[in-house]
Design an enzyme around this catalytic site. Structure first.
Site, PDB file in Angstrom:
ATOM      1  N   ASP A   1       0.814  -1.211   0.000  1.00  0.00           N
ATOM      2  CA  ASP A   1       0.000   0.000   0.000  1.00  0.00           C
ATOM      3  C   ASP A   1       0.849   1.262   0.000  1.00  0.00           C
ATOM      4  O   ASP A   1       0.517   2.244  -0.663  1.00  0.00           O
ATOM      5  CB  ASP A   1      -0.927   0.004   1.220  1.00  0.00           C
ATOM      6  CG  ASP A   1      -2.044  -1.025   1.099  1.00  0.00           C
ATOM      7  OD1 ASP A   1      -2.281  -1.508  -0.028  1.00  0.00           O
ATOM      8  OD2 ASP A   1      -2.671  -1.342   2.119  1.00  0.00           O
ATOM      9  N   GLY A   2       1.942   1.250   0.750  1.00  0.00           N
ATOM     10  CA  GLY A   2       2.793   2.435   0.814  1.00  0.00           C
ATOM     11  C   GLY A   2       3.365   2.803  -0.541  1.00  0.00           C
ATOM     12  O   GLY A   2       3.456   3.984  -0.889  1.00  0.00           O
TER      13      GLY A   2
ATOM     14  N   ASN B   1      -5.841   7.991   0.971  1.00  0.00           N
ATOM     15  CA  ASN B   1      -6.193   7.240   2.178  1.00  0.00           C
ATOM     16  C   ASN B   1      -6.702   8.135   3.295  1.00  0.00           C
ATOM     17  O   ASN B   1      -7.859   8.036   3.694  1.00  0.00           O
ATOM     18  CB  ASN B   1      -4.980   6.443   2.682  1.00  0.00           C
ATOM     19  CG  ASN B   1      -5.087   4.965   2.391  1.00  0.00           C
ATOM     20  OD1 ASN B   1      -5.912   4.543   1.599  1.00  0.00           O
ATOM     21  ND2 ASN B   1      -4.226   4.185   3.022  1.00  0.00           N
ATOM     22  N   ASP B   2      -5.808   8.983   3.814  1.00  0.00           N
ATOM     23  CA  ASP B   2      -6.204   9.733   5.001  1.00  0.00           C
ATOM     24  C   ASP B   2      -5.303  10.928   5.282  1.00  0.00           C
ATOM     25  O   ASP B   2      -4.174  11.020   4.813  1.00  0.00           O
ATOM     26  CB  ASP B   2      -6.234   8.822   6.241  1.00  0.00           C
ATOM     27  CG  ASP B   2      -4.989   7.980   6.413  1.00  0.00           C
ATOM     28  OD1 ASP B   2      -3.890   8.465   6.117  1.00  0.00           O
ATOM     29  OD2 ASP B   2      -5.113   6.811   6.835  1.00  0.00           O
TER      30      ASP B   2
ATOM     31  N   GLY C   1      -7.481   1.164   6.783  1.00  0.00           N
ATOM     32  CA  GLY C   1      -6.112   1.353   7.242  1.00  0.00           C
ATOM     33  C   GLY C   1      -6.037   1.820   8.684  1.00  0.00           C
ATOM     34  O   GLY C   1      -6.544   1.181   9.607  1.00  0.00           O
ATOM     35  N   TYR C   2      -5.406   2.969   8.893  1.00  0.00           N
ATOM     36  CA  TYR C   2      -5.175   3.508  10.234  1.00  0.00           C
ATOM     37  C   TYR C   2      -6.498   3.727  10.971  1.00  0.00           C
ATOM     38  O   TYR C   2      -6.624   3.440  12.163  1.00  0.00           O
ATOM     39  CB  TYR C   2      -4.403   4.820  10.105  1.00  0.00           C
ATOM     40  CG  TYR C   2      -3.776   5.344  11.384  1.00  0.00           C
ATOM     41  CD1 TYR C   2      -3.807   4.617  12.574  1.00  0.00           C
ATOM     42  CD2 TYR C   2      -3.134   6.581  11.385  1.00  0.00           C
ATOM     43  CE1 TYR C   2      -3.221   5.114  13.723  1.00  0.00           C
ATOM     44  CE2 TYR C   2      -2.539   7.086  12.532  1.00  0.00           C
ATOM     45  CZ  TYR C   2      -2.593   6.348  13.699  1.00  0.00           C
ATOM     46  OH  TYR C   2      -2.022   6.845  14.853  1.00  0.00           O
ATOM     47  N   SER C   3      -7.492   4.229  10.272  1.00  0.00           N
ATOM     48  CA  SER C   3      -8.792   4.484  10.892  1.00  0.00           C
ATOM     49  C   SER C   3      -9.390   3.209  11.467  1.00  0.00           C
ATOM     50  O   SER C   3      -9.948   3.206  12.572  1.00  0.00           O
ATOM     51  CB  SER C   3      -9.750   5.103   9.868  1.00  0.00           C
ATOM     52  OG  SER C   3     -11.040   5.277  10.412  1.00  0.00           O
ATOM     53  N   LEU C   4      -9.290   2.107  10.732  1.00  0.00           N
ATOM     54  CA  LEU C   4      -9.804   0.819  11.214  1.00  0.00           C
ATOM     55  C   LEU C   4      -9.079   0.388  12.479  1.00  0.00           C
ATOM     56  O   LEU C   4      -9.699  -0.074  13.450  1.00  0.00           O
ATOM     57  CB  LEU C   4      -9.643  -0.237  10.122  1.00  0.00           C
ATOM     58  CG  LEU C   4     -10.117  -1.649  10.460  1.00  0.00           C
ATOM     59  CD1 LEU C   4     -11.613  -1.677  10.720  1.00  0.00           C
ATOM     60  CD2 LEU C   4      -9.759  -2.622   9.342  1.00  0.00           C
ATOM     61  N   SER C   5      -7.759   0.559  12.507  1.00  0.00           N
ATOM     62  CA  SER C   5      -6.972   0.198  13.691  1.00  0.00           C
ATOM     63  C   SER C   5      -7.348   1.044  14.903  1.00  0.00           C
ATOM     64  O   SER C   5      -7.225   0.598  16.046  1.00  0.00           O
ATOM     65  CB  SER C   5      -5.476   0.372  13.402  1.00  0.00           C
ATOM     66  OG  SER C   5      -5.053  -0.476  12.366  1.00  0.00           O
TER      67      SER C   5
END
Length: 270
Positions: free
Chosen positions: A54-55, A123-124, A169-173
């Site tokens: 993804d990165g 993404n964010d 991604g980060y939001s899910l975590s």
């Protein structure tokens, strides 16, 4: 047809089998290709094949969106939520590309504006407390308004503003919901909020979100698609809206978002 090839050198420097496979396949089917090193190499391409996680995809995704270049992501990383294809299906994916037998999935982007700067995120956007040296802080305070109405004043490690694409991604975590790509919404997710009433908020992507740092004595990092692009004690007002451009991804016909999501999440849990 002119195809760009962009890859993560850390993964492929000692194993160029897949890279060579792509070049030979495109050459044998009469398609032009060139290796892409950075965004300067993108103009003039019809498609961009990205080998990596993804990165790697995020590195050029927003620029591809602005230029209108569809991306075909091939997972060469660990998770690869953004990569529609795995390495073992690479030849099938290339066949779809040269034959034109694929769909294009459009993914919305964030437009982030403050001062005289404008940034874009697939993404964010993350407003994050500083954890380095003398600038270390335990929490930061950020106020959020949607269409002029106060949402909350968050005392937390930071805030995540995520697109449906970034919601896995980060939001899910951080406890945010998964948004399917077709939903016209964004999600505002606090990171380790110091209040039980501070919860993720899903809101229309037609709205305007304004974010304000409340304490001018603490450094806030501005992280866009996983990279710190700015740091300041006073960003003033940060405005987040839906970008006019979107990022297009090559997907197989009959693709199933939830089937793919389940596969990736199960892979993540191992």
């Amino acid at each position: 047809m002119e195809v760009g090839i962009y890859y993560n050198k850390n993964y492929i420097s000692n194993n160029k089998f897949y890279l060579n496979l792509i070049m030979e396949f495109l050459k044998s089917h009469g398609a032009g290709y060139r290796i892409v090193s950075d965004e300067k190499d993108l103009p003039g391409l019809n498609f961009l094949i990205v080998l990596g996680g993804d990165g790697t995809i995020l590195t050029l995704a927003s620029v591809c969106g602005i230029l209108g270049i569809p991306i075909m992501g091939v997972n060469y990383g660990h998770m690869g939520f953004l990569a529609e294809f795995e390495r073992d299906s690479l030849e099938d994916a290339l066949g779809m590309l040269v034959e034109g037998s694929f769909n294009l999935a459009e993914r919305s982007m964030l437009k982030i504006s403050y001062g005289d700067k404008t940034l874009y995120a697939l993404n964010d956007l993350v407003m994050q407390r500083s954890t380095s040296g003398n600038e270390f802080v335990n929490t930061i305070e950020i106020s959020a308004e949607i269409d002029g109405s106060v949402v909350d004043r968050f005392a937390s490690d930071g805030l995540i503003v995520s697109t449906p694409t970034g919601s896995t991604g980060y939001s899910l975590s951080a406890g945010g919901s998964v948004l399917s790509p077709g939903i016209d919404a964004f999600i505002l997710t606090p990171i380790c909020a110091h209040s039980l009433h501070s919860r993720p908020v899903v809101y229309s992507d037609k709205s305007t979100l304004c974010l304000y740092g409340e304490d001018s004595h603490t450094v806030i990092n501005l992280v866009v698609d996983g990279k710190i692009l700015d740091s300041s004690k006073n960003f003033g007002k940060i405005t987040v809206t839906k970008a006019e451009a979107s990022v297009k991804f090559v997907t197989p016909k009959g693709g199933d978002f939830f089937k793919n999501l389940l596969f990736k999440l199960n892979k993540w849990s191992k």
